[in-house]
Structures are given as structure tokens and as C-alpha cells.
Design an enzyme around this catalytic site. Structure first.
Site, PDB file in Angstrom:
ATOM      1  N   ARG A  25       0.815  -1.230   0.000  1.00 58.23           N
ATOM      2  CA  ARG A  25       0.000   0.000   0.000  1.00 58.23           C
ATOM      3  C   ARG A  25       0.841   1.269   0.000  1.00 58.23           C
ATOM      4  O   ARG A  25       0.474   2.254   0.644  1.00 58.23           O
ATOM      5  CB  ARG A  25      -0.958   0.019   1.201  1.00 58.23           C
ATOM      6  CG  ARG A  25      -2.072  -0.995   1.117  1.00 58.23           C
ATOM      7  CD  ARG A  25      -3.205  -0.453   0.250  1.00 58.23           C
ATOM      8  NE  ARG A  25      -4.121  -1.526  -0.108  1.00 58.23           N
ATOM      9  CZ  ARG A  25      -5.294  -1.722   0.490  1.00 58.23           C
ATOM     10  NH1 ARG A  25      -5.703  -0.922   1.424  1.00 58.23           N
ATOM     11  NH2 ARG A  25      -6.058  -2.715   0.103  1.00 58.23           N
ATOM     12  N   ARG A  29      -4.078   6.397   0.260  1.00 56.85           N
ATOM     13  CA  ARG A  29      -4.682   7.543   0.918  1.00 56.85           C
ATOM     14  C   ARG A  29      -3.775   8.419   1.776  1.00 56.85           C
ATOM     15  O   ARG A  29      -4.111   9.559   2.062  1.00 56.85           O
ATOM     16  CB  ARG A  29      -5.833   7.046   1.810  1.00 56.85           C
ATOM     17  CG  ARG A  29      -7.040   6.570   1.049  1.00 56.85           C
ATOM     18  CD  ARG A  29      -7.692   7.743   0.348  1.00 56.85           C
ATOM     19  NE  ARG A  29      -8.812   7.301  -0.464  1.00 56.85           N
ATOM     20  CZ  ARG A  29     -10.060   7.170   0.001  1.00 56.85           C
ATOM     21  NH1 ARG A  29     -10.325   7.429   1.256  1.00 56.85           N
ATOM     22  NH2 ARG A  29     -11.011   6.767  -0.817  1.00 56.85           N
ATOM     23  N   ARG A  38      -8.174  11.142  -6.170  1.00 57.71           N
ATOM     24  CA  ARG A  38      -9.399  10.436  -5.800  1.00 57.71           C
ATOM     25  C   ARG A  38     -10.620  11.358  -5.695  1.00 57.71           C
ATOM     26  O   ARG A  38     -11.753  10.902  -5.654  1.00 57.71           O
ATOM     27  CB  ARG A  38      -9.180   9.652  -4.500  1.00 57.71           C
ATOM     28  CG  ARG A  38      -8.336   8.383  -4.683  1.00 57.71           C
ATOM     29  CD  ARG A  38      -9.104   7.218  -5.298  1.00 57.71           C
ATOM     30  NE  ARG A  38      -9.948   6.573  -4.308  1.00 57.71           N
ATOM     31  CZ  ARG A  38     -11.255   6.708  -4.218  1.00 57.71           C
ATOM     32  NH1 ARG A  38     -11.898   7.492  -5.066  1.00 57.71           N
ATOM     33  NH2 ARG A  38     -11.936   6.080  -3.300  1.00 57.71           N
ATOM     34  N   ASP A  74      -6.340  -3.527  -7.737  1.00 62.30           N
ATOM     35  CA  ASP A  74      -6.938  -4.119  -6.539  1.00 62.30           C
ATOM     36  C   ASP A  74      -7.152  -5.608  -6.800  1.00 62.30           C
ATOM     37  O   ASP A  74      -7.319  -6.007  -7.964  1.00 62.30           O
ATOM     38  CB  ASP A  74      -8.275  -3.450  -6.194  1.00 62.30           C
ATOM     39  CG  ASP A  74      -8.710  -3.825  -4.773  1.00 62.30           C
ATOM     40  OD1 ASP A  74      -8.258  -3.170  -3.827  1.00 62.30           O
ATOM     41  OD2 ASP A  74      -9.474  -4.808  -4.621  1.00 62.30           O
ATOM     42  N   TYR A 149     -14.108 -12.685   0.180  1.00 65.93           N
ATOM     43  CA  TYR A 149     -14.977 -11.572  -0.243  1.00 65.93           C
ATOM     44  C   TYR A 149     -16.190 -12.083  -1.027  1.00 65.93           C
ATOM     45  O   TYR A 149     -17.307 -11.599  -0.855  1.00 65.93           O
ATOM     46  CB  TYR A 149     -14.204 -10.569  -1.100  1.00 65.93           C
ATOM     47  CG  TYR A 149     -13.203  -9.765  -0.310  1.00 65.93           C
ATOM     48  CD1 TYR A 149     -13.631  -8.790   0.595  1.00 65.93           C
ATOM     49  CD2 TYR A 149     -11.845  -9.983  -0.433  1.00 65.93           C
ATOM     50  CE1 TYR A 149     -12.719  -8.064   1.338  1.00 65.93           C
ATOM     51  CE2 TYR A 149     -10.917  -9.253   0.303  1.00 65.93           C
ATOM     52  CZ  TYR A 149     -11.370  -8.297   1.190  1.00 65.93           C
ATOM     53  OH  TYR A 149     -10.473  -7.572   1.924  1.00 65.93           O
TER      54      TYR A 149
HETATM   55  O1  1CP Z   1       0.486   0.553  -3.459  1.00 71.21           O
HETATM   56  C1  1CP Z   1      -0.346  -0.333  -3.262  1.00 71.21           C
HETATM   57  O2  1CP Z   1      -0.057  -1.396  -2.672  1.00 71.21           O
HETATM   58  C2  1CP Z   1      -1.754  -0.078  -3.692  1.00 71.21           C
HETATM   59  C3  1CP Z   1      -2.350  -1.057  -4.629  1.00 71.21           C
HETATM   60  C4  1CP Z   1      -3.364  -1.987  -3.972  1.00 71.21           C
HETATM   61  C5  1CP Z   1      -3.165  -3.333  -3.622  1.00 71.21           C
HETATM   62  C6  1CP Z   1      -1.865  -4.120  -3.715  1.00 71.21           C
HETATM   63  C7  1CP Z   1      -4.720  -1.674  -3.682  1.00 71.21           C
HETATM   64  C8  1CP Z   1      -5.402  -0.379  -3.899  1.00 71.21           C
HETATM   65  N1  1CP Z   1      -5.327  -2.824  -3.241  1.00 71.21           N
HETATM   66  C9  1CP Z   1      -4.409  -3.831  -3.178  1.00 71.21           C
HETATM   67  C10 1CP Z   1      -4.645  -5.231  -2.823  1.00 71.21           C
HETATM   68  C11 1CP Z   1      -5.778  -5.548  -1.909  1.00 71.21           C
HETATM   69  N2  1CP Z   1      -7.089  -5.142  -1.979  1.00 71.21           N
HETATM   70  C12 1CP Z   1      -5.689  -6.466  -0.840  1.00 71.21           C
HETATM   71  C13 1CP Z   1      -4.445  -7.226  -0.488  1.00 71.21           C
HETATM   72  C14 1CP Z   1      -3.504  -6.376   0.280  1.00 71.21           C
HETATM   73  C15 1CP Z   1      -3.928  -6.064   1.700  1.00 71.21           C
HETATM   74  O3  1CP Z   1      -4.143  -7.031   2.463  1.00 71.21           O
HETATM   75  O4  1CP Z   1      -4.004  -4.889   2.023  1.00 71.21           O
HETATM   76  C16 1CP Z   1      -6.939  -6.572  -0.242  1.00 71.21           C
HETATM   77  C17 1CP Z   1      -7.339  -7.420   0.938  1.00 71.21           C
HETATM   78  C18 1CP Z   1      -7.828  -5.720  -0.958  1.00 71.21           C
HETATM   79  C19 1CP Z   1      -9.264  -5.521  -0.724  1.00 71.21           C
HETATM   80  C20 1CP Z   1      -9.520  -4.098  -0.413  1.00 71.21           C
HETATM   81  N3  1CP Z   1      -9.595  -3.143  -1.371  1.00 71.21           N
HETATM   82  C21 1CP Z   1      -9.637  -3.484   0.847  1.00 71.21           C
HETATM   83  C22 1CP Z   1      -9.582  -4.188   2.193  1.00 71.21           C
HETATM   84  C23 1CP Z   1     -10.925  -4.369   2.787  1.00 71.21           C
HETATM   85  C24 1CP Z   1     -10.917  -5.257   4.026  1.00 71.21           C
HETATM   86  O5  1CP Z   1     -11.340  -6.418   3.918  1.00 71.21           O
HETATM   87  O6  1CP Z   1     -10.477  -4.783   5.084  1.00 71.21           O
HETATM   88  C25 1CP Z   1      -9.820  -2.107   0.630  1.00 71.21           C
HETATM   89  C26 1CP Z   1     -10.015  -1.030   1.651  1.00 71.21           C
HETATM   90  C27 1CP Z   1      -9.781  -1.913  -0.784  1.00 71.21           C
HETATM   91  C28 1CP Z   1      -9.837  -0.617  -1.506  1.00 71.21           C
HETATM   92  C29 1CP Z   1      -8.492  -0.123  -1.893  1.00 71.21           C
HETATM   93  N4  1CP Z   1      -7.649  -0.786  -2.767  1.00 71.21           N
HETATM   94  C30 1CP Z   1      -6.517  -0.040  -2.973  1.00 71.21           C
HETATM   95  C31 1CP Z   1      -6.635   1.169  -2.195  1.00 71.21           C
HETATM   96  C32 1CP Z   1      -5.609   2.280  -2.143  1.00 71.21           C
HETATM   97  C33 1CP Z   1      -7.861   1.094  -1.500  1.00 71.21           C
HETATM   98  C34 1CP Z   1      -8.376   2.159  -0.522  1.00 71.21           C
HETATM   99  C35 1CP Z   1      -9.565   2.899  -0.953  1.00 71.21           C
HETATM  100  C36 1CP Z   1      -9.463   3.907  -2.073  1.00 71.21           C
HETATM  101  O7  1CP Z   1      -8.495   4.638  -2.308  1.00 71.21           O
HETATM  102  O8  1CP Z   1     -10.525   4.038  -2.710  1.00 71.21           O
END
Ligand code: 1CP
Length: 355
Positions: A25, A29, A38, A74, A149
Site C-alpha cells: 500500500r 490515501r 481520488r 486491486d 470476499y
Molecule cells: O500501493 C499499493 O499497494 C496499492 C495497490 C493496492 C493493492 C496491492 C490496492 C489499492 N489494493 C491492493 C490489494 C488488496 N485489496 C488487498 C491485499 C492487500 C492487503 O491485504 O491490504 C486486499 C485485501 C484488498 C481488498 C480491499 N480493497 C480493501 C480491504 C478491505 C478489508 O477487507 O479490510 C480495501 C479497503 C480496498 C480498496 C483499496 N484498494 C486499494 C486502495 C488504495 C484502497 C483504498 C480505498 C481507495 O483509495 O478508494
């Protein structure tokens, strides 16, 4: 010819002059520039717009000085290409329109051809390959974490419906795992063909399983995936949170680099993983909200342990935490510089001792 890379060398357990570092990540944000983007684009919009997606992926590389980039995407993106309708909701995460729980639901999932269904992902990778000075990590979600999910319909705390399906209908569970694997393999192969130099499979929530259940219900699928990627000859990283008791089993998946969370000392994680595998980790991401005086000794301890192992990549134990007020990007910048300098100093001391 490929550029020299400390990140790739460390993953391959080759000698390095300093410890490479990147952060899960690292794009997100906590960055004012990301928050600004965003305001006009959703997460999925960013993923579907290669120029913008490249910019977001590159931001942390330029700002922090990390040794690898991770594709901005994602884990749900390929699931969309399998026919699942989802939404990424503010302050929640992925939410599925109709959760996958029955035979008919699983039957409706279809595999896809990455070049046809997700051309924008591959176009972003090609752009990054031409414009990055460090290797790009491609990634996918692991079948268990994706299934969590799909079955729950949204983020979950205890995975009741997921585990219920697993234990009550193992036949259907394996059909689901197989379908997810059948999509994940070509998706990851296409990422490498487009220019990704390493792959990470995020099994973020697999640590909710007892080791016995991991071995029965997850390990066979992970072995199949990693063995189908082995000929690509790129580092294969497998990461999950709360996996201290699964680390030894992780070495049987075919991954070559094992991701470690912060709930186990890195020295003990290295012992469990053994010397045939590189390790990646494992600073508590919440330490980024602490004063530097609390962070530094923990970072030193991780590096000291990592340098005793063959093959070490510094990272957080999970992604940069999204919180208000956010992590200060200056802390990540300082941390990156410190990992580089301290590890270089330590390696210099070792060389001097052997002279
Ligand atoms: O630099 C980076 O790593 C960002 C790229 C990235 C990656 C590798 C994003 C963007 N998502 C992911 C993978 C991801 N998505 C995982 C595996 C990594 C981890 O465990 O953190 C998981 C579980 C998700 C699912 C997901 N997508 C969640 C988690 C929800 C939960 O169950 O708690 C969330 C909040 C998202 C949305 C998301 N994806 C990425 C970002 C920056 C965000 C945040 C929201 C946004 O900016 O809109």
C-alpha cells in the site's frame, strides 16, 4: 537488458550492497497527491486509465526512494472480469452485489483472457516498464482471500460463511478455488509478459485458518498456482497476515519469497522458513504513527535479523494503515533512507571483520 536491481537480487538470495525496501500500500490515501486524484476518479477509474494508473504507481517510487514499484490495482479487478459485480465502498472495502454461495453461483463464474478483458492493466504495465527505474511487482489476490470476499459478500471479521462452505461442501469449495486459480494463473502470466519483474500473491486473510485447514483446503491450490508460474523465472512472493503458524507450510507452496507480518520476530520467522527462501517484512505498520525514537530500534532489530538470513527485503508487516490523520509521507521517506544506510553500514562492518 534488465537493469541491475537490489530488490530482485535479494529475492533471489544473491549478494546485495544494501537491504532493498518497498511498502505494501505504498500508493494510497496517506499521500496528498493520491487523495487529490481520488476527488475526481474512483479507484476503479484509476485502474482503467493507464496514464493515470502509471502516475499513481510511480508516485511512491519518486517520493520515497523505494527499490520496487507495485502495480496500482486491486485484488477485485480480475474478479470483475470473472463476471462478479462489485463495488469498492468508502470506509468499507469490496462489496459484492450477489455473494457466491451455491453451486449455481460458482457455475456462473467464468475464466477470462487477460488481454481481452483487462487490456488496461497490461497497458499500464507496459507503460510502467518503459518509465520506471525500478522493477515492477505484479500481483493478484489468492483464491482463499478472494473467496472470503465472494462468499461473505464484504469484508468480514470471522469468515463464518466462507468456512461453512469450506467444511460443509468441500467439493464446491474446491470448484471455487479451482476457478479462481484458473483465472489467476493466466492473469499473472500476462502481467509478466507485459513487463512485471516479480509477482506477489496476497493471501491477506488466510491466517484466519488453522494450519490443518490451510493444508487441506488451501495448500493444494496454492501449489498449483505457483507451479504454473515457476517457468517465468521471476520472484514469487506469498504474503498473508497472522500467518506465523503457517510459515513452515508456506514453504511448501512453491513461492520463493515468504512475506511475514509483525506478530512474529523476524529472526524466528527466518528460522521457520529456512535458508532456501527469501523473507520479506515485517515492521508493524502502526509504528508509522509513533515517534522516530520508537521506530528506529525496531527497524534495526528487523534489519539485523534479515541480514543474518540469505535473501531479505524490508517491508511493513501489512499495508500502510489508512487512518485520520494519515501516516506522514516524510516518515516513510526517512524509514526508506534509514533502511538503506543502516543496512549498508552493517554489511560494511561484516566485510571489515572478515578482512
Ligand atoms: O500501493 C499499493 O499497494 C496499492 C495497490 C493496492 C493493492 C496491492 C490496492 C489499492 N489494493 C491492493 C490489494 C488488496 N485489496 C488487498 C491485499 C492487500 C492487503 O491485504 O491490504 C486486499 C485485501 C484488498 C481488498 C480491499 N480493497 C480493501 C480491504 C478491505 C478489508 O477487507 O479490510 C480495501 C479497503 C480496498 C480498496 C483499496 N484498494 C486499494 C486502495 C488504495 C484502497 C483504498 C480505498 C481507495 O483509495 O478508494
Amino acid at each position: 537488458m534488465a537493469l541491475p536491481s537490489t530488490f530482485l537480487d535479494a529475492c533471489r538470495r544473491r549478494p546485495v550492497t544494501h537491504t532493498p525496501v518497498w511498502y505494501m500500500r505504498q500508493a494510497g490515501r496517506y499521500q496528498p497527491e493520491y487523495r487529490k486524484i481520488r476527488e475526481s476518479y474512483s479507484l476503479v477509474d484509476i485502474c482503467k486509465t493507464p496514464e493515470l494508473c502509471m502516475q499513481v504507481t510511480k508516485l511512491p517510487v519518486d517520493q520515497l526512494g523505494v527499490d520496487a514499484a507495485i502495480l496500482f490495482s486491486d485484488i477485485m479487478i480480475p474478479v470483475g472480469a470473472m463476471g462478479v459485480e462489485f463495488d469498492i465502498q468508502e470506509h468499507v472495502g469490496p462489496v459484492i452485489a450477489s455473494p457466491i454461495r451455491t453451486e449455481a453461483d460458482v457455475a456462473r463464474l467464468h475464466t477470462f483472457v487477460p488481454e481481452e478483458s483487462l487490456p488496461y492493466v497490461l497497458e499500464t504495465i507496459r507503460l510502467l516498464k518503459a518509465n520506471l527505474s525500478v522493477p515492477l511487482i505484479g500481483f493478484a489476490g489468492a483464491p482463499f482471500t478472494l473467496a472470503s470476499y465472494l462468499v461473505e459478500g464484504r469484508p468480514s471479521r470471522d469468515y463464518v460463511k466462507t468456512k461453512q462452505l469450506m467444511w460443509s461442501r468441500p467439493d464446491l469449495w474446491f470448484q471455487l478455488m479451482d476457478k479462481l486459480a484458473d483465472s489467476t494463473i493466466p492473469y499473472l502470466r500476462a502481467q509478466v509478459a507485459a513487463g512485471a519483474a516479480a509477482l506477489q500473491i496476497f493471501d491477506s486473510w488466510v491466517g484466519s485458518l488453522a494450519p490443518e485447514d490451510f493444508r487441506t483446503f488451501v495448500l493444494p491450490t496454492m501449489r498449483r498456482i505457483f507451479s504454473a508460474l515457476a517457468d517465468l523465472d521471476v520472484p514469487l512472493i506469498y504474503f498473508g497476515k497472522d500467518t506465523a503458524e503457517l510459515l513452515a507450510d508456506f514453504t511448501e507452496t512453491g513461492a520463493t519469497v515468504i512475506g511475514v507480518d509483525w506478530k512474529i520476530p523476524l529472526s524466528e520467522a527466518c528460522r521457520r522458513v529456512g535458508r532456501e527462501f527469501a523473507v520479506q517484512g515485517n515492521l508493524d505498520p502502526v509504528l508509522l504513527f509513533a515517534p522516530w525514537s520508537a521506530i528506529e530500534p525496531r527497524v534495526r532489530a528487523i534489519i539485523d535479523a534479515g541480514l543474518r538470513h540469505s535473501g531479505f527485503v524490508f517491508n511493513l508487516g501489512h499495508g500502510v494503515t489508512h487512518h485520520n490523520p494519515p501516516v506522514d509521507p516524510a516518515i516513510l521517506q526517512r524509514l526508506t533512507a534509514f533502511v538503506h544506510e543502516y543496512s549498508m553500514e552493517r554489511m560494511g562492518m561484516e566485510v571489515a571483520q572478515h578482512d
